[in-house]
Design a protein around this motif. Structure first.
Motif, PDB file in Angstrom:
ATOM      1  N   HIS A  97      -9.078 -16.251  11.385  1.00 18.27           N
ATOM      2  CA  HIS A  97      -8.739 -15.407  10.238  1.00 18.27           C
ATOM      3  C   HIS A  97      -7.638 -14.433  10.626  1.00 18.27           C
ATOM      4  N   LEU A  98      -6.808 -14.113   9.647  1.00 18.94           N
ATOM      5  CA  LEU A  98      -5.691 -13.206   9.855  1.00 18.94           C
ATOM      6  C   LEU A  98      -5.774 -12.092   8.829  1.00 18.94           C
ATOM      7  N   ARG A  99      -5.640 -10.856   9.292  1.00 17.79           N
ATOM      8  CA  ARG A  99      -5.568  -9.718   8.383  1.00 17.79           C
ATOM      9  C   ARG A  99      -4.134  -9.230   8.302  1.00 17.79           C
ATOM     10  N   ILE A 100      -3.649  -9.048   7.089  1.00 11.01           N
ATOM     11  CA  ILE A 100      -2.301  -8.517   6.876  1.00 11.01           C
ATOM     12  C   ILE A 100      -2.378  -7.349   5.901  1.00 11.01           C
ATOM     13  N   TYR A 101      -1.344  -6.503   5.937  1.00 12.41           N
ATOM     14  CA  TYR A 101      -1.222  -5.458   4.921  1.00 12.41           C
ATOM     15  C   TYR A 101       0.021  -5.755   4.080  1.00 12.41           C
ATOM     16  N   TYR A 102      -0.025  -5.326   2.854  1.00 11.68           N
ATOM     17  CA  TYR A 102       1.064  -5.596   1.909  1.00 11.68           C
ATOM     18  C   TYR A 102       1.184  -4.401   0.971  1.00 11.68           C
ATOM     19  N   ALA A 103       2.411  -4.031   0.646  1.00  8.30           N
ATOM     20  CA  ALA A 103       2.654  -2.987  -0.347  1.00  8.30           C
ATOM     21  C   ALA A 103       4.069  -3.143  -0.866  1.00  8.30           C
ATOM     22  N   SER A 104       4.333  -2.539  -2.010  1.00  6.94           N
ATOM     23  CA  SER A 104       5.691  -2.432  -2.543  1.00  6.94           C
ATOM     24  C   SER A 104       5.810  -1.041  -3.146  1.00  6.94           C
ATOM     25  N   PRO A 105       7.000  -0.630  -3.545  1.00 12.44           N
ATOM     26  CA  PRO A 105       7.120   0.709  -4.131  1.00 12.44           C
ATOM     27  C   PRO A 105       6.222   0.929  -5.347  1.00 12.44           C
ATOM     28  N   SER A 106       5.793  -0.150  -5.992  1.00 13.64           N
ATOM     29  CA  SER A 106       4.909  -0.016  -7.151  1.00 13.64           C
ATOM     30  C   SER A 106       3.531  -0.635  -6.925  1.00 13.64           C
ATOM     31  N   THR A 107       3.238  -1.083  -5.703  1.00 20.70           N
ATOM     32  CA  THR A 107       1.949  -1.690  -5.369  1.00 20.70           C
ATOM     33  C   THR A 107       1.321  -0.946  -4.203  1.00 20.70           C
ATOM     34  N   PRO A 108       0.182  -0.280  -4.407  1.00 19.03           N
ATOM     35  CA  PRO A 108      -0.471   0.430  -3.299  1.00 19.03           C
ATOM     36  C   PRO A 108      -0.832  -0.515  -2.159  1.00 19.03           C
TER      37      PRO A 108
END
Length: 686
Positions: A378-389
Motif C-alpha cells: 500500500h502507498l500513502r500519498i497527499y494531494y492538494a490544490s489551491p482550491s482542494t484541501p
C-alpha cells in the motif's frame, strides 16, 4: 502618517572596500551579535512603537481577520494514523491548545497511550518549537528535540514510555534530528556551531552518559556542506547525507554497530548530486551524473563506489525532473515533475506494467506521505490544490485500484471548493522564457476586466519550488475579490534543474525580471487593476521583494517583506554568519571580483535610490538565525533616508521570535492577519 514621526537612525560612516570599490554603510552600527546594546534595542523598540501607532487604523481589521483565519481551523484535527512496528502512531490537536498531542494505539479502535503533550512542554515559554520526535526501535523510549529561543538550536530529551519518567540525558545545541541505533541504547545527532549555526559534527550518545562523553563520529571539514542524518526504510543502515548547493555525498553506518564509523558510499565529486534508497543488498540511486534532471540507477553496496557498474533503471529526460523515490519490497514509486506538475509513477518489480496516478486539477501538489514500512503493498500519498484541501489517499498497489480517500482537511466556516477557480498560465518574460504562474480566485468575485486587486507571491531561490498548495488563509483574500497569484520565477525548480540554474549566480537578475514581467502581464490580461497590485515574499523571497521595489516600484501599491535577506554583499563577505560559506554556489563568492560586482548590482540594501517606493511592511525576529535582524533594520533605516514619498514604511520586530515567526498553531496567524490588514486597508477592502 500625519502627526506621527518615524524613527530616524543616526548615521555613522562605516567604510567597506573590496575590489577597488568603496561602500559606506551608515547603519552598520545596528548590528549587535549579543542583542544587548541599549542603543540598538532602543531603536528597535522605537520602530515597534511607530509601527503600533501607524497600524492603529488597521488593528480592528487585523483582529477581525485573526478570528476569521483561526475560525477555519478544525480545533480537534488529528492526523491519519500509520502503523510502525507494533503500534499505530498519530498526532492530534485539542480545542484552543496551540501545540499537538502525540499518541499511539495497539489497535486502531483501542485505548490511546499519550506519548507527549507539547502544550505542557511549551507552558511558560514565549517561543516553543519541536524539531524532532523519535521512538526507539523497541518502542519503549521517546526522544524529542525542542527549541525555546527560536535560534534553531535544539535540546534533546528522552522519556521512558512505560513510566513517563524523563531520563537525565540532555543534549544541547543540536540541529534537532534524532536517529536511534538498533540496540535502543545509542542515539546519533548533529551538533551545531553556536556562532555560525552550522551543523558540522555528528555524535553518538549512549543513554546515561553526560553529553561531554559523547563520541565524535564525524566532523565536516568543508563549511559549504550541510549535514543531515536518517535511516534506511529497512532500518538496517544509518544514513549521513552531506550536501552543498551543487554536490552531495552519502555515508552509511550499520545500525547494529553504533561504535563503528561512517563510510561514504561514493566519495563526493564536485557537481555530482545523488541520494539513495536501500532494498536488500541493493541501493537505488537518484543521480544527476550525466543527467541534468536526474535519472534512476541501481548498485550493490560493494560495487557502489564504481559508477561504471551502476545499472540504469529510468534514463535521463530533459523534460522531466526526477524528484523523489520510495522503494518498497515489490514496487518502486517515483515522483517526478514535468511542465511544472508533479506526477507519481509505479514500477512493479515483478515485471508487471508500469502505471501512473492521474490528477485532474489545473495546478496541484502531490507527494509521498508517511510510508514507514518497506514490506507493504500500500502507498500513502497527499494531494492538494489551491482550491482542494490537503487529502490523504491510500493506493492498493497490487490492483492499481482507484485511490481511497483516508482523510481530507476539514475547513470550517462554510468553505465550498466549487466557489473557487484555479488557473495555470505561462507568461512570456522579456527574454522569451515562459514563466509558470498559479492563479486562484473566487468565481463570483472575479471579472477579467482589469478591476480586481492582485496579491502576488514569489520566492525564487535554492531550487525551492513554491507548490500550488491549499492554504485556508488565502480564502480571506479570495472572498474579498483579490486574485491570488504565485509567480514560479527562475531560481526555483518548477521547470526542472535548468530553471533553477537560470536564476542563480550570474543569472540572478532573471528572478526579478520574471516577477515584474508576471505582474505586467497579469495587468495586461485583465486579471487585475494596475493600481491594485500588492506583493509579498520572505527570506530569499524578501530579497526578491527588495530588488523588485528598487527596479520597478511604480508597479506595486504595497509590498510585504518578511525576514528579508537584503544586505547580500556584506553578509556573503562575513564567514562568521550562518549560511554564508554554504551559499557561494547560490549567490556567488563576493571575494571574487566578478561575483562581487554582479551581486552589488542587485543587492537591495546597496541599490536604494532617491525615488518613490510602495507602501512597505517589513517584519523580522530579533533572534532570527537565518537572516539576522540587522539586515532589515539597516534596510529600513536607509529606506527612510532615501525614499521620496509619503507612503507607509512600517517595521515590526518580534522581540521573541526567529526566522519562522510566532510559534503555535493559532499564534502564527497573527502575522498573516497583520499583513492582510495592511493590504486590505490600503486597497480599501476594510
Amino acid at each position: 502618517m500625519s502627526g506621527i514621526t518615524p524613527p530616524v537612525a543616526r548615521k555613522q560612516a562605516h567604510p567597506l572596500k573590496h575590489h577597488g570599490i568603496e561602500r559606506i554603510d551608515d547603519y552598520h552600527w545596528l548590528r549587535d551579535d549579543e542583542r544587548q546594546s541599549p542603543e540598538v534595542l532602543a531603536h528597535l523598540e522605537a520602530e515597534n512603537a511607530y509601527h503600533k501607532a501607524c497600524f492603529a487604523p488597521f488593528e480592528p481589521l487585523q483582529q477581525t481577520l485573526f478570528q476569521e483565519l483561526i475560525g477555519r481551523v478544525d480545533k480537534d484535527e488529528s492526523s491519519v494514523p500509520y502503523r510502525w512496528h507494533q503500534h499505530w502512531y498519530y498526532k492530534r490537536y485539542q480545542g484552543e491548545q496551540e501545540y499537538p498531542l502525540f499518541g499511539r494505539k495497539r489497535e486502531l479502535e483501542g485505548e490511546e497511550q499519550l506519548l507527549l503533550d507539547a502544550n505542557e512542554r511549551a507552558q511558560g515559554k514565549e517561543f516553543y518549537s519541536m524539531g524532532g520526535l523519535s521512538v526507539s526501535p523497541d518502542e519503549t523510549l521517546l526522544a524529542i528535540s525542542e527549541d525555546t529561543l527560536s535560534r534553531r538550536l535544539y535540546r534533546i530529551s528522552i522519556k521512558r514510555l512505560d513510566t513517563g519518567e524523563w531520563l537525565s540525558d540532555s543534549l544541547s545545541d543540536t540541529d534537532g534530528e534524532i536517529v536511534w541505533a538498533k540496540d535502543n541504547q545509542h542515539i546519533f545527532y548533529i551538533a551545531k556551531d553556536p556562532q555560525t549555526l552550522l551543523g558540522n559534527r555528528v555524535y553518538c550518545h549512549r543513554l546515561g552518559d553526560p553529553q561531554a562523553n559523547d563520541r565524535l563520529v564525524y566532523q565536516e571539514a568543508d563549511d559549504s556542506f550541510y549535514l543531515s542524518i536518517g535511516k534506511s526504510l529497512d532500518e538496517s543502515r544509518i544514513l549521513l547525507t552531506h550536501e552543498s548547493t551543487l554536490t552531495s555525498e552519502v555515508s552509511i553506518l550499520d545500525a547494529n554497530q553504533p561504535e563503528a564509523c561512517f563510510k561514504p558510499l561514493l566519495a563526493r565529486e564536485t557537481g555530482h548530486e545523488y541520494s539513495v534508497a536501500k532494498r536488500g543488498e541493493e541501493y537505488y540511486i537518484l543521480t544527476n551524473w550525466q543527467a541534468v534532471n536526474f535519472r534512476l540507477m541501481k548498485a550493490t553496496e560493494s560495487s557502489f563506489a564504481d559508477k561504471r557498474s551502476w545499472q540504469e533503471i529510468i534514463p535521463a529526460d530533459e523534460s522531466r525532473r526526477l524528484e523523489d523515490l520510495l522503494v518498497l519490497k515489490d514496487y518502486l514509486v517515483v515522483q517526478y515533475r514535468q511542465q511544472g506538475l508533479s506526477q507519481i509513477r509505479i514500477l512493479p518489480l515483478n515485471g508487471a506494467p508500469e502505471y501512473e496516478l492521474d490528477f485532474d486539477d489545473a495546478a496541484y501538489v502531490v507527494g509521498l506521505d508517511v510510508n514507514p514500512t518497506q514490506d507493504s503493498h500500500h502507498l500513502r500519498i497527499y494531494y492538494a490544490s489551491p482550491s482542494t484541501p490537503e487529502s490523504i489517499y491510500l493506493v492498493d498497489l497490487t490492483q492499481a485500484s482507484p485511490r481511497r480517500l483516508l482523510k481530507q482537511e476539514r475547513v470550517l466556516g462554510g468553505f465550498d471548493s466549487q466557489h473557487y477557480q484555479t488557473e495555470r498560465l505561462f507568461i512570456d518574460a522579456r527574454d522569451g522564457a515562459k514563466v509558470p504562474v498559479t492563479l486562484v480566485y473566487r468565481k463570483d468575485k472575479f471579472r477579467q476586466d482589469g478591476s480586481n486587486p492582485l496579491y502576488q507571491y514569489g520566492y525564487g531561490a535554492y531550487g525551492y519550488t513554491i507548490e500550488p498548495d491549499f492554504d485556508s488563509a488565502i480564502l480571506s483574500l479570495l472572498d474579498r475579490g483579490v486574485v491570488y497569484a504565485v509567480a514560479h520565477v527562475r531560481g526555483g525548480e518548477m521547470l526542472g534543474r535548468p530553471w533553477y540554474d537560470a536564476g542563480r549566480l550570474m543569472q540572478k537578475q532573471n528572478s526579478f525580471n520574471d516577477f515584474i514581467d508576471v505582474t505586467l502581464a497579469l495587468v495586461e490580461l485583465g486579471y487585475c487593476a494596475r493600481d491594485k497590485v500588492v506583493a509579498s515574499g520572505g527570506s530569499a523571497g524578501g530579497l526578491l521583494m527588495g530588488a523588485v521595489i528598487n527596479q520597478a516600484p511604480q508597479h506595486y501599491l504595497a509590498v510585504a517583506a518578511h525576514v528579508p535577506f537584503v544586505d547580500i554583499v556584506t553578509t556573503m563577505l562575513d564567514e562568521s554568519l550562518p549560511l554564508t560559506t554554504n551559499e557561494y554556489d547560490e549567490w556567488g563568492n563576493p571575494n571574487q571580483a566578478e561575483a562581487y560586482r554582479y551581486m552589488l548590482s542587485y543587492s537591495p540594501y546597496d541599490n536604494i535610490s532617491r525615488q518613490a517606493y510602495p507602501h512597505l511592511l517589513v517584519t523580522t525576529g530579533l533572534h532570527d538565525s537565518q537572516v539576522q535582524y540587522f539586515e532589515p533594520a539597516k534596510w529600513v533605516a536607509k529606506l527612510r533616508e532615501y525614499k521620496q514619498d509619503e507612503h507607509l514604511l512600517l517595521f515590526h520586530i518580534d522581540m521573541e521570535a526567529g526566522h519562522g515567526g510566532k510559534s503555535g498553531r493559532y499564534r502564527h496567524f497573527e502575522d498573516t492577519a497583520e499583513e492582510y490588514a495592511f493590504f486590505f486597508g490600503l486597497l480599501g477592502l476594510a
